[in-house]
Motif scaffolding. Structure first.
Motif, PDB file in Angstrom:
ATOM      1  N   HIS A 112      53.349  40.934  30.703  1.00  0.00           N
ATOM      2  CA  HIS A 112      52.749  40.132  31.761  1.00  0.00           C
ATOM      3  C   HIS A 112      52.111  41.048  32.799  1.00  0.00           C
ATOM      4  O   HIS A 112      52.640  42.119  33.106  1.00  0.00           O
ATOM      5  N   SER A 113      50.972  40.613  33.356  1.00  0.00           N
ATOM      6  CA  SER A 113      50.307  41.374  34.405  1.00  0.00           C
ATOM      7  C   SER A 113      51.148  41.368  35.678  1.00  0.00           C
ATOM      8  O   SER A 113      51.793  40.373  36.010  1.00  0.00           O
ATOM      9  N   GLN A 114      51.143  42.493  36.390  1.00  0.00           N
ATOM     10  CA  GLN A 114      51.878  42.550  37.656  1.00  0.00           C
ATOM     11  C   GLN A 114      51.105  41.873  38.778  1.00  0.00           C
ATOM     12  O   GLN A 114      51.645  41.654  39.861  1.00  0.00           O
ATOM     13  N   PHE A 115      49.833  41.526  38.546  1.00  0.00           N
ATOM     14  CA  PHE A 115      49.017  40.881  39.581  1.00  0.00           C
ATOM     15  C   PHE A 115      48.834  39.392  39.309  1.00  0.00           C
ATOM     16  O   PHE A 115      49.183  38.555  40.139  1.00  0.00           O
ATOM     17  N   ALA A 116      48.266  39.068  38.165  1.00  0.00           N
ATOM     18  CA  ALA A 116      47.955  37.673  37.879  1.00  0.00           C
ATOM     19  C   ALA A 116      49.198  36.930  37.429  1.00  0.00           C
ATOM     20  O   ALA A 116      50.006  37.442  36.661  1.00  0.00           O
ATOM     21  N   GLN A 117      49.342  35.721  37.922  1.00  0.00           N
ATOM     22  CA  GLN A 117      50.421  34.841  37.524  1.00  0.00           C
ATOM     23  C   GLN A 117      49.824  33.652  36.777  1.00  0.00           C
ATOM     24  O   GLN A 117      48.666  33.298  36.977  1.00  0.00           O
ATOM     25  N   PRO A 118      50.615  33.029  35.888  1.00  0.00           N
ATOM     26  CA  PRO A 118      50.099  31.826  35.224  1.00  0.00           C
ATOM     27  C   PRO A 118      49.631  30.809  36.254  1.00  0.00           C
ATOM     28  O   PRO A 118      50.247  30.637  37.300  1.00  0.00           O
ATOM     29  N   GLU A 119      48.530  30.113  35.942  1.00  0.00           N
ATOM     30  CA  GLU A 119      47.946  29.184  36.903  1.00  0.00           C
ATOM     31  C   GLU A 119      48.949  28.124  37.327  1.00  0.00           C
ATOM     32  O   GLU A 119      48.971  27.688  38.471  1.00  0.00           O
ATOM     33  N   ALA A 120      49.824  27.702  36.384  1.00  0.00           N
ATOM     34  CA  ALA A 120      50.804  26.669  36.704  1.00  0.00           C
ATOM     35  C   ALA A 120      51.778  27.134  37.765  1.00  0.00           C
ATOM     36  O   ALA A 120      52.402  26.335  38.456  1.00  0.00           O
ATOM     37  N   GLY A 174      50.899  28.964  40.309  1.00  0.00           N
ATOM     38  CA  GLY A 174      50.183  29.212  41.551  1.00  0.00           C
ATOM     39  C   GLY A 174      49.458  30.540  41.577  1.00  0.00           C
ATOM     40  O   GLY A 174      49.463  31.231  42.587  1.00  0.00           O
ATOM     41  N   GLY A 175      48.848  30.925  40.453  1.00  0.00           N
ATOM     42  CA  GLY A 175      48.099  32.173  40.396  1.00  0.00           C
ATOM     43  C   GLY A 175      46.852  32.114  41.259  1.00  0.00           C
ATOM     44  O   GLY A 175      46.437  31.043  41.718  1.00  0.00           O
ATOM     45  N   PRO A 176      46.220  33.263  41.504  1.00  0.00           N
ATOM     46  CA  PRO A 176      45.025  33.308  42.357  1.00  0.00           C
ATOM     47  C   PRO A 176      43.893  32.451  41.802  1.00  0.00           C
ATOM     48  O   PRO A 176      43.659  32.434  40.589  1.00  0.00           O
ATOM     49  N   ARG A 177      43.209  31.732  42.683  1.00  0.00           N
ATOM     50  CA  ARG A 177      42.020  30.997  42.261  1.00  0.00           C
ATOM     51  C   ARG A 177      40.928  32.014  41.956  1.00  0.00           C
ATOM     52  O   ARG A 177      40.794  33.040  42.613  1.00  0.00           O
ATOM     53  N   ARG A 178      40.116  31.714  40.957  1.00  0.00           N
ATOM     54  CA  ARG A 178      39.161  32.690  40.425  1.00  0.00           C
ATOM     55  C   ARG A 178      37.753  32.396  40.948  1.00  0.00           C
ATOM     56  O   ARG A 178      37.235  31.288  40.790  1.00  0.00           O
ATOM     57  N   VAL A 179      37.144  33.405  41.543  1.00  0.00           N
ATOM     58  CA  VAL A 179      35.848  33.267  42.208  1.00  0.00           C
ATOM     59  C   VAL A 179      34.833  34.199  41.554  1.00  0.00           C
ATOM     60  O   VAL A 179      35.078  35.411  41.453  1.00  0.00           O
ATOM     61  N   ILE A 228      42.094  39.901  46.166  1.00  0.00           N
ATOM     62  CA  ILE A 228      41.890  40.082  47.601  1.00  0.00           C
ATOM     63  C   ILE A 228      42.614  38.963  48.341  1.00  0.00           C
ATOM     64  O   ILE A 228      42.483  37.788  47.984  1.00  0.00           O
ATOM     65  N   GLU A 229      43.378  39.331  49.349  1.00  0.00           N
ATOM     66  CA  GLU A 229      44.087  38.323  50.135  1.00  0.00           C
ATOM     67  C   GLU A 229      43.187  37.843  51.269  1.00  0.00           C
ATOM     68  O   GLU A 229      42.741  38.614  52.110  1.00  0.00           O
ATOM     69  N   LEU A 230      42.936  36.533  51.255  1.00  0.00           N
ATOM     70  CA  LEU A 230      42.113  35.903  52.284  1.00  0.00           C
ATOM     71  C   LEU A 230      42.804  34.623  52.733  1.00  0.00           C
ATOM     72  O   LEU A 230      43.256  33.837  51.894  1.00  0.00           O
ATOM     73  N   GLY A 231      42.886  34.407  54.025  1.00  0.00           N
ATOM     74  CA  GLY A 231      43.509  33.203  54.532  1.00  0.00           C
ATOM     75  C   GLY A 231      44.972  33.084  54.160  1.00  0.00           C
ATOM     76  O   GLY A 231      45.504  31.969  54.079  1.00  0.00           O
ATOM     77  N   GLY A 232      45.623  34.225  53.914  1.00  0.00           N
ATOM     78  CA  GLY A 232      47.043  34.210  53.576  1.00  0.00           C
ATOM     79  C   GLY A 232      47.345  33.999  52.111  1.00  0.00           C
ATOM     80  O   GLY A 232      48.522  33.939  51.722  1.00  0.00           O
ATOM     81  N   TYR A 233      46.309  33.911  51.260  1.00  0.00           N
ATOM     82  CA  TYR A 233      46.523  33.681  49.832  1.00  0.00           C
ATOM     83  C   TYR A 233      45.678  34.661  49.020  1.00  0.00           C
ATOM     84  O   TYR A 233      44.592  35.063  49.448  1.00  0.00           O
ATOM     85  N   PRO A 234      46.146  35.031  47.807  1.00  0.00           N
ATOM     86  CA  PRO A 234      45.352  35.927  46.962  1.00  0.00           C
ATOM     87  C   PRO A 234      44.239  35.171  46.249  1.00  0.00           C
ATOM     88  O   PRO A 234      44.416  34.028  45.831  1.00  0.00           O
TER      89      PRO A 234
END
Length: 305
Positions: free
Chosen positions: A23-31, A33-38, A78-84
């Motif tokens: 498992h990645s140390q950064f990305a978490q499964p979307e279920a 609450g992983g980072p939204r992708r932009v 990138i953390e923006l608005g308190g969320y990754p």
């Protein structure tokens, strides 16, 4: 290995997979609450890398005045608005590789949920800008329009830009606009609320009851007559979100103009700021009296058996 001929690459891949973590140390499964992708998209030298660096607070991407100096997409948490947030920088390849640049943009959009389309206000809106906006629409992703170098505008250019927006971007009036400076970071804090609003619309689902109550109100604005008949909407349902897609069951084909009217009223009623929406039809032709009697007779014979 041979990169040219591909020899030994399968064995190398097996060795790589052996040492990769499960498992990645950064990305978490979307279920979870992983980072939204932009996806950060725009034509070459429009300021994508500068904006990414300013958001990240460090020099993460190579920045140069020469168009196309960033050759590879770069993913940044990138953390923006308190969320990754996971940003995919789609800075273009070197000049002369427009086809591959387009493919990279499409690939980044496929991996993303929302796109920030960066436009340089110091130059007229170009055909390439409009084409990139259309690519985002076709991908079905949520969208935010970011107008870079806004702090450098004089009054004359601002008036001209508004006319260009009205002419070339009228079909995406639903996309939120953010006026920023990628170089100085001016108004970068306004980006997160716009992203959140667009994603909320992209995720939204309208209950069937509310949707059909809305469609019932459309009866006050009936479809124009077609061949002496007036197509009616029997009922509708939202079949999916991300982006919102609707199916209307009708008694006849709905003209494109009437579908645009329904789409506009949908946006006015349910918001949908920042997301494309799709409407399709399933036509149920009304049966004649003879057809109904024939179907009733067949049903009766089936019952007697």
């Amino acid at each position: 290995v041979s990169g040219l001929h591909g020899r030994g690459l399968a064995d190398a891949l097996d060795e790589i997979l052996e040492v990769m973590p499960e498992h990645s140390q950064f990305a978490q499964p979307e279920a979870l609450g992983g980072p939204r992708r932009v996806a950060l998209v725009g034509r070459p030298n429009v300021g994508k890398s500068s904006l990414l660096n300013k958001l990240a607070g460090s020099e993460r991407a190579v920045v140069n005045d020469l168009a196309g100096t960033t050759r590879d997409p770069i993913d940044e948490i990138i953390e923006l608005g308190g969320y990754p947030w996971r940003f995919v920088d789609t800075a273009h390849m070197a000049k002369g590789a427009e086809f591959y640049s387009s493919l990279r943009t499409q690939t980044a959009l496929e991996r993303s949920e929302v796109a920030v389309v960066l436009l340089d206000v110091s130059e007229p809106i170009s055909e390439q800008d409009v084409r990139i906006v259309q690519t985002v629409i076709d991908s079905g992703r949520a969208m935010v329009l970011a107008f870079n170098k806004w702090d450098t505008l004089d009054e004359d250019r601002r008036e001209m830009l508004e006319r260009e927006i009205e002419r070339d971007l009228a079909h995406v009036k639903w996309a939120p606009r953010v006026n920023i400076s990628a170089k100085t970071g001016w108004h970068k804090d306004k980006l997160v609320p716009a992203l959140e609003h667009s994603l909320e619309s992209w995720d939204s689902r309208i209950p069937t009851g509310r949707l059909n109550a809305f469609l019932g109100e459309m009866a006050a604005h009936p479809h124009p007559l077609r061949g002496g008949k007036q197509p009616r909407i029997l009922f509708g349902t939202q079949v999916s979100s991300r982006p919102p897609k609707f199916v209307l069951f009708t008694t006849g084909f709905l003209d494109p103009g009437y579908r645009r009217f329904i789409m506009r009223r949908l946006r006015e009623t349910f918001d949908f700021t920042g997301t494309p929406i799709e409407i399709s039809m399933r036509v149920r032709e009304r049966r004649t009296l003879g057809e109904r009697q024939s179907a009733k007779a067949k049903k009766g014979k089936g019952g007697r058996r």
